[in-house]
Design a protein around this motif. Structure first.
Motif, PDB file in Angstrom:
ATOM      1  N   VAL A 143       0.835  -1.203   0.000  1.00 43.70           N
ATOM      2  CA  VAL A 143       0.000   0.000   0.000  1.00 43.70           C
ATOM      3  C   VAL A 143       0.870   1.253   0.000  1.00 43.70           C
ATOM      4  O   VAL A 143       0.619   2.205  -0.754  1.00 43.70           O
ATOM      5  CB  VAL A 143      -0.957  -0.005   1.209  1.00 43.70           C
ATOM      6  CG1 VAL A 143      -1.611   1.362   1.392  1.00 43.70           C
ATOM      7  CG2 VAL A 143      -2.024  -1.077   1.032  1.00 43.70           C
ATOM      8  N   ASN A 144       1.912   1.267   0.812  1.00 47.10           N
ATOM      9  CA  ASN A 144       2.811   2.427   0.859  1.00 47.10           C
ATOM     10  C   ASN A 144       3.521   2.639  -0.474  1.00 47.10           C
ATOM     11  O   ASN A 144       3.774   3.777  -0.878  1.00 47.10           O
ATOM     12  CB  ASN A 144       3.833   2.258   1.980  1.00 47.10           C
ATOM     13  CG  ASN A 144       3.224   2.419   3.362  1.00 47.10           C
ATOM     14  OD1 ASN A 144       2.225   3.125   3.514  1.00 47.10           O
ATOM     15  ND2 ASN A 144       3.797   1.764   4.356  1.00 47.10           N
ATOM     16  N   MET A 145       3.840   1.548  -1.154  1.00 47.22           N
ATOM     17  CA  MET A 145       4.456   1.676  -2.475  1.00 47.22           C
ATOM     18  C   MET A 145       3.511   2.355  -3.458  1.00 47.22           C
ATOM     19  O   MET A 145       3.905   3.236  -4.222  1.00 47.22           O
ATOM     20  CB  MET A 145       4.859   0.294  -2.991  1.00 47.22           C
ATOM     21  CG  MET A 145       5.512   0.286  -4.380  1.00 47.22           C
ATOM     22  SD  MET A 145       4.308   0.141  -5.734  1.00 47.22           S
ATOM     23  CE  MET A 145       3.688  -1.520  -5.466  1.00 47.22           C
ATOM     24  N   PHE A 146       2.235   1.973  -3.427  1.00 52.94           N
ATOM     25  CA  PHE A 146       1.262   2.596  -4.321  1.00 52.94           C
ATOM     26  C   PHE A 146       1.037   4.065  -3.975  1.00 52.94           C
ATOM     27  O   PHE A 146       0.757   4.880  -4.849  1.00 52.94           O
ATOM     28  CB  PHE A 146      -0.076   1.844  -4.259  1.00 52.94           C
ATOM     29  CG  PHE A 146      -0.102   0.569  -5.045  1.00 52.94           C
ATOM     30  CD1 PHE A 146      -0.256   0.590  -6.415  1.00 52.94           C
ATOM     31  CD2 PHE A 146       0.023  -0.658  -4.416  1.00 52.94           C
ATOM     32  CE1 PHE A 146      -0.296  -0.585  -7.152  1.00 52.94           C
ATOM     33  CE2 PHE A 146      -0.008  -1.838  -5.139  1.00 52.94           C
ATOM     34  CZ  PHE A 146      -0.164  -1.810  -6.516  1.00 52.94           C
ATOM     35  N   HIS A 151       7.897   5.841  -6.219  1.00 48.87           N
ATOM     36  CA  HIS A 151       8.217   4.433  -5.979  1.00 48.87           C
ATOM     37  C   HIS A 151       7.385   3.539  -6.901  1.00 48.87           C
ATOM     38  O   HIS A 151       7.897   2.592  -7.499  1.00 48.87           O
ATOM     39  CB  HIS A 151       7.960   4.085  -4.514  1.00 48.87           C
ATOM     40  CG  HIS A 151       8.492   2.757  -4.104  1.00 48.87           C
ATOM     41  ND1 HIS A 151       8.247   2.204  -2.863  1.00 48.87           N
ATOM     42  CD2 HIS A 151       9.264   1.844  -4.764  1.00 48.87           C
ATOM     43  CE1 HIS A 151       8.846   1.013  -2.791  1.00 48.87           C
ATOM     44  NE2 HIS A 151       9.457   0.773  -3.924  1.00 48.87           N
ATOM     45  N   TRP A 152       6.109   3.845  -7.022  1.00 47.20           N
ATOM     46  CA  TRP A 152       5.211   3.062  -7.881  1.00 47.20           C
ATOM     47  C   TRP A 152       5.687   3.067  -9.329  1.00 47.20           C
ATOM     48  O   TRP A 152       5.791   2.010  -9.962  1.00 47.20           O
ATOM     49  CB  TRP A 152       3.799   3.636  -7.770  1.00 47.20           C
ATOM     50  CG  TRP A 152       2.824   3.088  -8.762  1.00 47.20           C
ATOM     51  CD1 TRP A 152       2.312   1.820  -8.804  1.00 47.20           C
ATOM     52  CD2 TRP A 152       2.225   3.797  -9.861  1.00 47.20           C
ATOM     53  NE1 TRP A 152       1.432   1.693  -9.872  1.00 47.20           N
ATOM     54  CE2 TRP A 152       1.356   2.894 -10.525  1.00 47.20           C
ATOM     55  CE3 TRP A 152       2.325   5.100 -10.333  1.00 47.20           C
ATOM     56  CZ2 TRP A 152       0.610   3.262 -11.645  1.00 47.20           C
ATOM     57  CZ3 TRP A 152       1.574   5.466 -11.439  1.00 47.20           C
ATOM     58  CH2 TRP A 152       0.737   4.558 -12.082  1.00 47.20           C
ATOM     59  N   LYS A 162       6.097   7.946 -16.524  1.00 53.37           N
ATOM     60  CA  LYS A 162       6.236   8.943 -15.464  1.00 53.37           C
ATOM     61  C   LYS A 162       4.892   9.122 -14.786  1.00 53.37           C
ATOM     62  O   LYS A 162       3.838   8.774 -15.349  1.00 53.37           O
ATOM     63  CB  LYS A 162       6.738  10.272 -16.022  1.00 53.37           C
ATOM     64  CG  LYS A 162       5.822  10.956 -17.016  1.00 53.37           C
ATOM     65  CD  LYS A 162       6.417  12.296 -17.441  1.00 53.37           C
ATOM     66  CE  LYS A 162       5.523  12.997 -18.457  1.00 53.37           C
ATOM     67  NZ  LYS A 162       6.073  14.313 -18.849  1.00 53.37           N
ATOM     68  N   ALA A 163       4.919   9.658 -13.584  1.00 48.58           N
ATOM     69  CA  ALA A 163       3.686   9.848 -12.820  1.00 48.58           C
ATOM     70  C   ALA A 163       3.850  11.017 -11.871  1.00 48.58           C
ATOM     71  O   ALA A 163       4.951  11.280 -11.368  1.00 48.58           O
ATOM     72  CB  ALA A 163       3.336   8.573 -12.046  1.00 48.58           C
ATOM     73  N   THR A 286       5.290  -8.274 -12.803  1.00 49.41           N
ATOM     74  CA  THR A 286       6.265  -7.228 -12.472  1.00 49.41           C
ATOM     75  C   THR A 286       6.345  -7.032 -10.965  1.00 49.41           C
ATOM     76  O   THR A 286       7.441  -6.897 -10.396  1.00 49.41           O
ATOM     77  CB  THR A 286       5.871  -5.908 -13.147  1.00 49.41           C
ATOM     78  OG1 THR A 286       5.863  -6.092 -14.565  1.00 49.41           O
ATOM     79  CG2 THR A 286       6.845  -4.803 -12.793  1.00 49.41           C
ATOM     80  N   LEU A 287       5.202  -7.009 -10.306  1.00 50.70           N
ATOM     81  CA  LEU A 287       5.172  -6.832  -8.855  1.00 50.70           C
ATOM     82  C   LEU A 287       5.888  -7.982  -8.151  1.00 50.70           C
ATOM     83  O   LEU A 287       6.695  -7.767  -7.225  1.00 50.70           O
ATOM     84  CB  LEU A 287       3.720  -6.736  -8.384  1.00 50.70           C
ATOM     85  CG  LEU A 287       3.463  -6.182  -6.978  1.00 50.70           C
ATOM     86  CD1 LEU A 287       3.954  -4.747  -6.871  1.00 50.70           C
ATOM     87  CD2 LEU A 287       1.971  -6.259  -6.652  1.00 50.70           C
TER      88      LEU A 287
END
Length: 553
Positions: A143-146, A151-152, A162-163, A286-287
């Motif tokens: 959850v913290n990664m998202f 990081h995501w 990019k985000a 990927t995860l």
């Protein structure tokens, strides 16, 4: 790569306007309601089986049953309700030409925009799938990664160019992200310079169902902001995360997009229309791969023992994994296009599918200082995806295609398995020196799969840098120029009428980043640099074809 603005910086004027709009009180309420409804839909889609999902156990795929989905979740659009109301009260009316700024008596301009949006949406194709995986991380870590989009986007660099976060609408509590609501803009890409990125603006909502279960849902905001360009509409998508045991979670991923594939390059039409481009299996694979890697580096994943090398070198394994991770992220970034640094056509006849871009690095210690040139292309091969990948992975074949070590033997001096998939490997390769030379060429290489593509990414490094890494010293200061290949499945019938009966094959995307010491600016590429860049990639393609095609004739 050249130094850039951070991904959290809002660089586009449209993003700046959106960041203001989403934070208005009226839009906050609309987005919050949209996210809540989307989370309920995602939860049902994650938990239910047939008939909502069409499950193919042999292919290990789950595809959305569109008819059942519309029956269950589609509701009458508010704009259509208003049109019906006007017709009911005023009798038959003539609908306006939605391509013009016509007035529609009785219907607001805002809802006229929604009608235009619906017209655009009719051009979209649904790509929806589901996948389940086991990730070596606890739910809260995921959850913290998202939540941290930097990081995501780093974890999913093979998909996310990019985000940026445009706004925090709900922040949750300090120690608990339950209820956090963000507005995010992101660019999705496939590994080829021939494919445009998909720009999406969406709300991301975090919901804790119980002490061991979380829901992370994304949903597009075009229903609230009809002016958003509609090339990709993200319907309720995301993942259900359930704790299994310490540092392990079951992740059920639902990917539900409506995409306009009208402008997709013919070579990639099958990749998009079949849902391979951004399918749920790709996100889950990927995860799993990224968190397997972290677990190996921390030596806390019981299923995978500490990696061992061919010659007993252990001290630099963690450093080498870090370096390889940075290399792959840079390669993925090189493969995508940014509005700040778009691809350019080479001014050479018959080179229309070979593209180039330049970058200037001033202060990034991980890349050589000066101007670098990235040259890339994609080609179709009448050879199965797996066969192309295996050829490129085989150390003995490197002398057949690598311009830098052509004709010279290579051997693997360090091998690190990076998880449950045998294709996921980080290694060091040593190429024999040229005749009458004592300098050996060393490569750091990573091979991996994300369920859709098979990748071989590498970078030449100096011998002194290799010793620096293996001694356990800081790998962040080691300069690298990533190169490599992405191999996707292909359907040749979409390519041309003349060859529609040939059958499937593979799409080989190639990207090289090289330094051009003769350049002092990234603005213009002189003729000699153009010829050099073209020669490198054209020679590589020809060598690969010459080596592979006789085997499959």
């Amino acid at each position: 790569m050249a130094s850039n603005l951070g991904t959290n910086n809002i660089s586009r004027a449209s993003d700046l306007l959106m960041s203001v709009s989403v934070c208005s009180e009226v839009n906050k309420a609309k987005i919050s309601n949209l996210a809540t409804v989307a989370s309920e839909e995602l939860l049902q889609m994650a938990l239910e089986k047939e008939p909502l999902w069409l499950i193919d156990k042999d292919k290990k795929t789950e595809v959305l049953n569109i008819v059942e989905y519309k029956r269950r979740f589609a509701s009458l659009d508010a704009t259509l309700e208003e049109v019906i109301r006007v017709i009911t009260t005023q009798g038959t009316i003539d609908l306006p030409d939605l391509n013009e700024n016509a007035e529609f008596h009785g219907v607001s301009n805002e809802n006229l925009s929604r009608l235009r949006l619906q017209k655009d949406a009719s051009l979209l194709e649904t790509e929806a799938s589901r996948a389940v995986g086991v990730v070596s991380a606890d739910p809260l870590s995921l959850v913290n990664m998202f939540m941290e989009v930097d990081h995501w986007s780093s974890v999913f660099s093979n998909v996310v160019s990019k985000a940026s976060i445009l706004g925090f609408l709900l922040t949750g509590e300090k120690i608990n992200p339950d209820g956090v609501l963000q507005v995010v803009t992101a660019d999705f890409h496939v590994p080829s310079p021939l494919c445009r990125t998909q720009e999406i603006c969406f709300a991301r909502y975090f919901r804790q169902l119980d002490s061991n279960t979380w829901l992370v849902v994304d949903v597009s905001l075009d229903s609230i902001f009809p002016h958003l360009a509609l090339r990709c509409q993200r319907k309720p998508s995301g993942c259900l995360i359930q704790a299994l045991h310490e540092r392990s979670s079951k992740v059920t991923w639902v990917e539900n997009n409506a995409v306009n594939n009208g402008s997709v390059h013919n070579m990639f039409r099958h990749v998009f229309t079949s849902g391979l481009a951004f399918g749920a299996n790709q996100w889950v694979a990927t995860l799993e791969r990224e968190f397997d890697r972290i677990a190996i580096m921390e030596k806390q994943f019981d299923q995978f023992p500490a990696p061992k090398s061919a010659n007993g070198l252990q001290a630099g394994n963690k450093n080498l994994l870090k370096l390889a991770g940075r290399m792959v992220r840079s390669y993925n970034a090189n493969m995508s296009s940014y509005s700040e640094n778009p691809w350019r056509l080479l001014p050479i006849i018959s080179a229309e599918d070979i593209l180039v871009k330049t970058s200037f690095n001033l202060d990034d210690p991980g890349s050589p200082h000066g101007v670098s040139v990235t040259i890339a292309t994609s080609v179709w091969l009448q050879i199965p995806q797996k066969d192309v990948f295996n050829f490129l992975c085989n150390t003995n074949n490197r002398k057949k295609w690598d311009v830098l070590s052509y004709g010279r033997g290579s051997r693997e001096i360090l091998h690190i398995s990076c998880g449950r998939n045998p294709e996921n490997v980080v290694s060091l390769l040593l190429a024999e020196p040229r005749p009458n030379k004592k300098i050996e060429m060393v490569y750091v290489q990573e091979t991996f799969s994300d369920s859709t593509g098979l990748y071989v990414v590498y970078a030449p490094i100096e011998m002194a840098a290799m010793h620096h890494i293996l001694e356990g010293k800081d790998s962040d200061i080691v300069s690298i120029l990533p190169c490599g290949f992405a191999v996707l499945p292909a359907n040749r019938s979409a390519m041309s009428e003349e060859t529609e009966n040939i059958g499937g094959g593979s799409i080989l995307s190639i990207a090289f980043e090289v330094m051009d010491e003769g350049l002092s600016s990234s603005e213009n590429l002189p003729p000699q640099s153009v010829i050099t860049a073209y020669s490198i990639i054209r020679t590589t393609v020809d060598l690969i074809k010459a080596a592979l095609l006789p085997i499959h004739d």
